[in-house]
Design an enzyme around this catalytic site. Structure first.
Site, short mmCIF file in Angstrom:
data_model
loop_
_atom_site.label_atom_id
_atom_site.label_comp_id
_atom_site.label_asym_id
_atom_site.label_seq_id
_atom_site.Cartn_x
_atom_site.Cartn_y
_atom_site.Cartn_z
CE1 TYR A 1 -21.68 0.94 23.33
CE2 TYR A 1 -23.52 2.10 22.31
CZ TYR A 1 -22.64 1.95 23.37
OH TYR A 1 -22.72 2.78 24.46
NE ARG B 1 -26.18 -4.54 27.06
CZ ARG B 1 -25.43 -3.88 27.94
NH1 ARG B 1 -25.98 -3.34 29.02
NH2 ARG B 1 -24.13 -3.77 27.76
NE ARG C 1 -28.32 12.09 4.99
CZ ARG C 1 -29.50 12.64 5.23
NH1 ARG C 1 -30.40 12.74 4.26
NH2 ARG C 1 -29.80 13.09 6.44
CG HIS D 1 -34.47 10.14 6.38
ND1 HIS D 1 -33.83 11.00 5.52
CD2 HIS D 1 -34.37 10.68 7.61
CE1 HIS D 1 -33.35 12.03 6.21
NE2 HIS D 1 -33.67 11.86 7.48
CE LYS E 1 -23.57 -0.88 25.39
NZ LYS E 1 -23.61 0.12 26.47
CD GLU F 1 -28.88 5.19 31.26
OE1 GLU F 1 -28.57 4.02 31.51
OE2 GLU F 1 -29.36 5.54 30.14
CG LEU G 1 -28.00 -0.10 28.35
CD1 LEU G 1 -28.64 -0.28 26.98
CD2 LEU G 1 -26.50 0.00 28.23
#
Length: 281
Positions: A33, A52, A100, A102, A143, A176, A200
């Protein structure tokens, strides 16, 4: 509209939106995101955020369903639909939809967008912080949507009457915050953690560094410790939601307050840059 959501071409108020159960975000948090502020219907630093966003997706082999320019146009189109132009503009892409498994779902990802009213803090009032051991994985430069450690740390800060949590690794290295970057002023110099895989690369962080260099403030992108954090002249916290905050307390102990002139010089310059880029028409 007061709020606005988007999912693969569908629009609506946030409480009206729904997603397929088989979106991989439900099973794995499989996505990335980005987000930033809008003021006066102008999205701040949009190109930096989108770059980014695409970089995060590329590092996880997620196929983007739009181009950078298409996303930029879509975000602005949605901002223009809102009752206010002062917003939090959030967007994410998940790997796709499938039963579902993996192993990766093939094909383009699912695009989500969320808009809600929000204001940028002027950063004048100081905030309080706590420290929390950084037990996250080693891909903090991406992110991703896997934010459980940050949520847990934020809740600890809230219960302690604080606004943010500062992460540290073995040996006391500060990385951070739970949802911000953290920096110190030491000997009149900005010291900020390097952009390795433990933090980040914040957009607000990049603006802070550029502004300090413009103002003639030396910058050191090097690791620093909890000891240096507590002894710093000033402690700065930056994010796209709050461009330049400063701390007065960490773990109940007073910090900062030793170089208020430089702090104000940096804070006012960053806010001025934001206001200049998002003028009222």
């Amino acid at each position: 509209m007061k709020t606005l959501g988007y999912y693969n071409g569908k629009y609506g108020e946030l409480e009206e939106m729904s997603i397929p159960m088989n979106d991989r975000v439900c099973w794995f948090g499989d996505g990335v995101y980005d987000a930033g502020p809008s003021r006066n219907y102008k999205i701040f630093a949009i190109d930096e955020h989108i770059d980014r966003f695409f970089n995060s997706a590329g590092l996880l082999d997620i196929e983007m369903p739009v181009t950078k320019e298409e996303l930029k146009e879509l975000l602005q189109e949605m901002v223009n639909k809102m009752d206010t132009g002062n917003l939090f503009v959030y967007y994410q892409v998940t790997r796709g939809t499938g039963v579902r498994d993996h192993a990766y779902t093939k094909g383009p990802g699912n695009l989500w967008i969320m808009l809600k009213p929000a204001e940028i803090s002027d950063g004048i009032e100081p905030i309080k912080l706590i420290t929390v051991e950084d037990t996250r994985f080693l891909h903090c430069n991406i992110k991703t949507l896997n934010l459980i450690p940050s949520c847990v740390a934020t809740e600890k800060a809230k219960k302690a009457g604080c606004q943010e949590a500062v992460f540290y690794r073995d040996g006391g290295r500060v990385t951070e915050c739970a949802h911000s970057n953290v920096h110190i002023i030491k000997d009149g110099k900005l010291v900020t953690a390097p952009t390795d895989n433990l933090i980040l690369p914040g957009i607000a962080r990049a603006h802070l560094i550029r502004m300090c260099k413009k103002l003639g403030v030396p910058v050191s992108e090097t690791p620093y410790t909890l000891k240096e954090l507590f002894e710093a002249e000033e402690v700065l916290v930056t994010s796209s939601s709050n461009l330049c905050l400063h701390a007065c307390e960490i773990d109940g102990k007073p910090v900062g307050g030793k170089n208020p002139e430089l702090l104000e010089k940096i804070r006012s310059a960053l806010l001025g840059e934001f206001y200049e880029a998002t003028p009222e028409e």
